[in-house]
Design a protein around this motif. Structure first.
Motif, PDB file in Angstrom:
ATOM      1  N   ARG A 127      -8.285  39.068 -65.584  1.00  0.00           N
ATOM      2  CA  ARG A 127      -9.335  38.268 -65.774  1.00  0.00           C
ATOM      3  C   ARG A 127     -10.518  38.257 -64.631  1.00  0.00           C
ATOM      4  O   ARG A 127     -11.483  37.798 -64.982  1.00  0.00           O
ATOM      5  CB  ARG A 127      -8.715  37.041 -65.952  1.00  0.00           C
ATOM      6  N   GLY A 128     -10.002  38.920 -63.649  1.00  0.00           N
ATOM      7  CA  GLY A 128     -11.188  39.050 -62.539  1.00  0.00           C
ATOM      8  C   GLY A 128     -11.772  40.268 -62.765  1.00  0.00           C
ATOM      9  O   GLY A 128     -12.708  40.447 -61.589  1.00  0.00           O
ATOM     10  N   ILE A 129     -11.406  41.022 -63.789  1.00  0.00           N
ATOM     11  CA  ILE A 129     -12.258  42.395 -63.800  1.00  0.00           C
ATOM     12  C   ILE A 129     -12.935  42.296 -65.199  1.00  0.00           C
ATOM     13  O   ILE A 129     -12.215  42.299 -66.020  1.00  0.00           O
ATOM     14  CB  ILE A 129     -11.638  43.650 -63.709  1.00  0.00           C
ATOM     15  N   GLY A 130     -14.427  42.237 -65.461  1.00  0.00           N
ATOM     16  CA  GLY A 130     -14.755  42.382 -66.682  1.00  0.00           C
ATOM     17  C   GLY A 130     -15.051  43.752 -67.046  1.00  0.00           C
ATOM     18  O   GLY A 130     -15.267  44.600 -66.299  1.00  0.00           O
ATOM     19  N   MET A 131     -15.041  43.989 -68.296  1.00  0.00           N
ATOM     20  CA  MET A 131     -15.320  45.418 -68.568  1.00  0.00           C
ATOM     21  C   MET A 131     -16.190  45.479 -70.169  1.00  0.00           C
ATOM     22  O   MET A 131     -16.069  45.038 -70.872  1.00  0.00           O
ATOM     23  CB  MET A 131     -13.871  46.030 -68.947  1.00  0.00           C
ATOM     24  N   VAL A 132     -17.321  46.363 -69.879  1.00  0.00           N
ATOM     25  CA  VAL A 132     -18.035  46.753 -70.998  1.00  0.00           C
ATOM     26  C   VAL A 132     -18.095  48.152 -71.454  1.00  0.00           C
ATOM     27  O   VAL A 132     -17.671  48.941 -70.582  1.00  0.00           O
ATOM     28  CB  VAL A 132     -19.554  46.430 -71.061  1.00  0.00           C
TER      29      VAL A 132
ATOM     30  N   GLY B 187      -7.041  40.918 -70.189  1.00  0.00           N
ATOM     31  CA  GLY B 187      -5.456  40.046 -69.838  1.00  0.00           C
ATOM     32  C   GLY B 187      -4.740  39.640 -70.832  1.00  0.00           C
ATOM     33  O   GLY B 187      -4.000  38.830 -70.717  1.00  0.00           O
ATOM     34  N   ALA B 188      -5.080  40.037 -72.249  1.00  0.00           N
ATOM     35  CA  ALA B 188      -4.331  39.519 -73.382  1.00  0.00           C
ATOM     36  C   ALA B 188      -3.004  40.078 -73.447  1.00  0.00           C
ATOM     37  O   ALA B 188      -2.597  41.130 -73.035  1.00  0.00           O
ATOM     38  CB  ALA B 188      -5.097  40.044 -74.577  1.00  0.00           C
TER      39      ALA B 188
ATOM     40  N   ASP C  45       2.350  39.364 -66.127  1.00  0.00           N
ATOM     41  CA  ASP C  45       1.636  38.089 -65.872  1.00  0.00           C
ATOM     42  C   ASP C  45       0.724  37.998 -64.917  1.00  0.00           C
ATOM     43  O   ASP C  45      -0.708  37.707 -65.077  1.00  0.00           O
ATOM     44  CB  ASP C  45       2.424  36.848 -65.955  1.00  0.00           C
ATOM     45  N   ALA C  46       1.047  38.510 -63.525  1.00  0.00           N
ATOM     46  CA  ALA C  46       0.273  38.599 -62.584  1.00  0.00           C
ATOM     47  C   ALA C  46      -0.961  39.678 -62.786  1.00  0.00           C
ATOM     48  O   ALA C  46      -2.315  39.527 -62.537  1.00  0.00           O
ATOM     49  CB  ALA C  46       0.742  38.876 -61.567  1.00  0.00           C
ATOM     50  N   LEU C  47      -0.714  40.653 -63.685  1.00  0.00           N
ATOM     51  CA  LEU C  47      -1.675  41.815 -63.886  1.00  0.00           C
ATOM     52  C   LEU C  47      -2.713  41.158 -65.114  1.00  0.00           C
ATOM     53  O   LEU C  47      -3.844  41.364 -64.817  1.00  0.00           O
ATOM     54  CB  LEU C  47      -1.024  42.924 -64.471  1.00  0.00           C
ATOM     55  N   ALA C  48      -2.117  40.405 -65.973  1.00  0.00           N
ATOM     56  CA  ALA C  48      -2.968  39.795 -66.777  1.00  0.00           C
ATOM     57  C   ALA C  48      -4.157  38.923 -66.102  1.00  0.00           C
ATOM     58  O   ALA C  48      -5.228  38.969 -66.566  1.00  0.00           O
ATOM     59  CB  ALA C  48      -2.193  39.191 -67.870  1.00  0.00           C
TER      60      ALA C  48
END
Lengths: 222, 365
Positions: free
Chosen positions: B97-102, A131-132, B90-93
């Motif tokens: 943050r509610g989606i982690g990614m590896v 989200g950066a 901003d809402a997408l950002a």
């Protein structure tokens, strides 16, 4: 050196070294301060990047290329009106610094851009996934990750500037190169020429070693 | 993509899918074929959902559409009922943050220490330094890297790097973890470790995981459900056990074969004796999945139908916690009796596939 050169020449040598240091130092500071944002602009507006925008990218790239295309000796003369505007005069050390800064900015912007482009796209993607914002990607990913490359670019630019500054004599800029030409060559004083050359070699070696050491410190890639 | 439709989505019930992809389509510029050709999947809260496919199947594009690293041309991404495609920057950002990614290649910052890397998403989220330090400590403990906090990624092993990647992905307490071939750059032992960690974290943190992989081992080890992707389409999906014990498509069959190894070793068929005149030879793959597997089907077939049965290969394995057995046999006998034996076995709830048949005089392999 002190035994080879008479006291007057020693003073002249010191004075010239100071002029070179001033021209190179100021031009380099301007180049870094303007070149980094310029490089970032060139990078992020390039196709496929985080702020792709051909309308900005193409003209900026064209201007940078134009400045880089002009031989420095011609650039110095060509930008005289601009030099007057900035330095208030078209001759002397301060006046020579203006075209030097201009040439160095275009030069370093491309080197910076290359260093920044070397940052793995996966890192940008990872930051986006967190989200950066674009600003955060630049500040927290691109610049810190490119730091060793940026320092190497500064080293190369400083060394090139030392070389370019020798041409500053053409508009009365002084400096070591000018001293070597006027005394060493035109007045047949080989000891002055030798002193100038030895000093320049030491300066360039010193800059390179310093730059390399800094790159090693910054680089954690092993 | 109707605006009114998205507004009408009700808040998710507890068993409603956490993530829904609806008819995702994407064609890259300069490419004639669609990378994603109408993909719809639903991922339920707490499950590990795998998407398996060969390279070029569209897996990578698909997982990138979930957090909109890539924008689908059409289709919807609904996370807990929220249409991500309709969010502003901003809402997408915030949603990201509610989606982690590896990632397969970890994508760690070389300029930051382990702790610094894990702190990055927290910095991006604007979390104050003191809170950040505490959270980083917690995360280091969670992935077992307390003692490497100050190391730089260059000094870590692949497995350790991926642990950092996982800790970083979980820093902002996401509900959904996306895994983009997270174990593909790791050796088998480390792969097993990382998979175990992901499953453990799913259980402990009630995480939902969507992963893409080309490795059957990954799907078999940790996925609850799976979708098989081919040419940008989901060609099969369901419980992992069902999809790979009863594959419907060639691709799924081949992935299943990777796992069960029941493909015939080269030259096996050539070395088998020819059927006697009036008889036939069939090579059968028999899958034991239920309690019927305890019955002595082989000797029964031999006794009741007078078949000669030659066992070529056999294997017992498990998908998740469900065991299964695969037996490949060459059956020789009267064509009618062979057919009867197959019917009998199918009647006992065994899966029987004909891999190769030959009648006397004609070799079909």
């Amino acid at each position: 050196m002190s035994t080879l050169l008479n006291p007057t020449m020693q003073i002249l040598l010191l004075q010239s070294a100071g002029e070179t240091a001033w021209m190179v130092g100021v031009a380099a500071l301007v180049a870094i301060a303007v070149g980094l944002p310029l490089a970032l602009l060139l990078l992020v507006t390039s196709p496929g990047h985080i702020a792709a925008n051909a309308l900005i990218n193409r003209p900026v790239a064209a201007i940078v290329n134009a400045v880089r295309s002009v031989p420095f000796i011609i650039l110095m003369v060509a930008v005289v009106p601009f030099t007057r505007l900035i330095a208030g005069t078209s001759i002397g050390t301060a006046a020579a610094t203006v075209p030097l800064a201009l040439a160095a900015t275009a030069f370093i912007a491309r080197l910076f851009e290359t260093a920044l482009r070397d940052v793995d796209h996966g890192l940008i993607e990872a930051a986006q996934a967190m989200g950066a914002s674009r600003g955060q990607i630049i500040r927290k990913v691109l610049v810190p990750e490119a730091a060793p490359g940026l320092v190497a670019a500064i080293t190369v630019t400083l060394i090139s500037l030392v070389g370019y500054s020798a041409m500053a004599g053409a508009i009365g800029g002084g400096g070591l190169g000018d001293l070597g030409i006027r005394f060493g060559y035109q007045r047949f004083m080989p000891e002055v020429m030798a002193a100038v050359v030895v000093l320049l070699i030491l300066v360039v070696q010193g800059l390179q070693s310093l730059g390399d050491a800094l790159v090693r410190r910054l680089s954690h890639r092993q | 993509m109707g605006a009114s439709m998205a507004d009408a989505v009700p808040p998710p019930a507890s068993d409603a899918p956490l993530l829904r992809l609806l008819d995702i389509r994407k064609t890259y510029r300069g490419s004639s074929a669609a990378a994603l050709d109408g993909v719809s999947i639903e991922v339920r809260p707490g499950e590990i959902f795998g998407i398996i496919g060969r390279s070029g199947a569209g897996k990578s594009s698909l997982i990138r559409c979930v957090n909109l690293l890539e924008r689908p041309d059409t289709g919807q991404v609904l996370l807990a009922g929220q249409d991500l495609g309709r969010l502003g920057r901003d809402a997408l950002a915030a949603a990201r943050r509610g989606i982690g990614m590896v990632f397969q290649h970890f994508n760690l910052l070389a300029s930051r220490t382990v702790a610094g890397n894990i702190a990055l998403p927290l910095e991006i989220a604007g979390i104050p330094a003191s809170t950040r330090r505490e959270r980083v400590k917690e995360l280091l403990r969670l992935v077992g890297l307390e003692d490497r906090a100050d190391a730089y990624p260059a000094h870590l092993s692949g497995g350790q790097k991926q642990r950092v990647g996982i800790a970083r992905a979980l820093a902002t307490n996401p509900t959904l973890l996306l895994s983009d071939e997270a174990t593909s750059a790791l050796d088998p032992e480390t792969t097993a470790e990382i998979l175990a960690l992901i499953r453990e974290l799913r259980d402990r943190l009630r995480l939902t995981v969507l992963l893409i992989t080309h490795e059957m081992e990954v799907v078999k080890t940790i996925c609850d459900r799976v979708a098989v992707l081919e040419k940008g389409r989901v060609i099969e999906q369901g419980r992992v056990f069902d999809v790979f014990t009863r594959p419907q498509s060639d691709t799924a069959r081949q992935f299943a074969a990777q796992m069960t190894g029941e493909m015939l070793p080269k030259g096996t068929v050539a070395r088998l004796p020819e059927p006697r005149p009036g008889e036939m030879r069939r090579i059968l793959r028999i899958l034991f999945t239920s309690d019927a597997s305890t019955r002595a089907v082989i000797s029964e077939a031999s006794r009741r139908f007078g078949l000669d049965l030659n066992i070529i290969s056999g294997r017992i394995d498990a998908i998740g916690l469900e065991p299964f057995g695969v037996l490949v046999v060459a059956a020789f006998g009267d064509p009618v009796h062979v057919a009867q034996a197959i019917d009998r076995m199918r009647g006992l709830d065994l899966e029987v596939d004909d891999i190769a048949a030959a009648t006397a005089g004609s070799e079909v392999a």
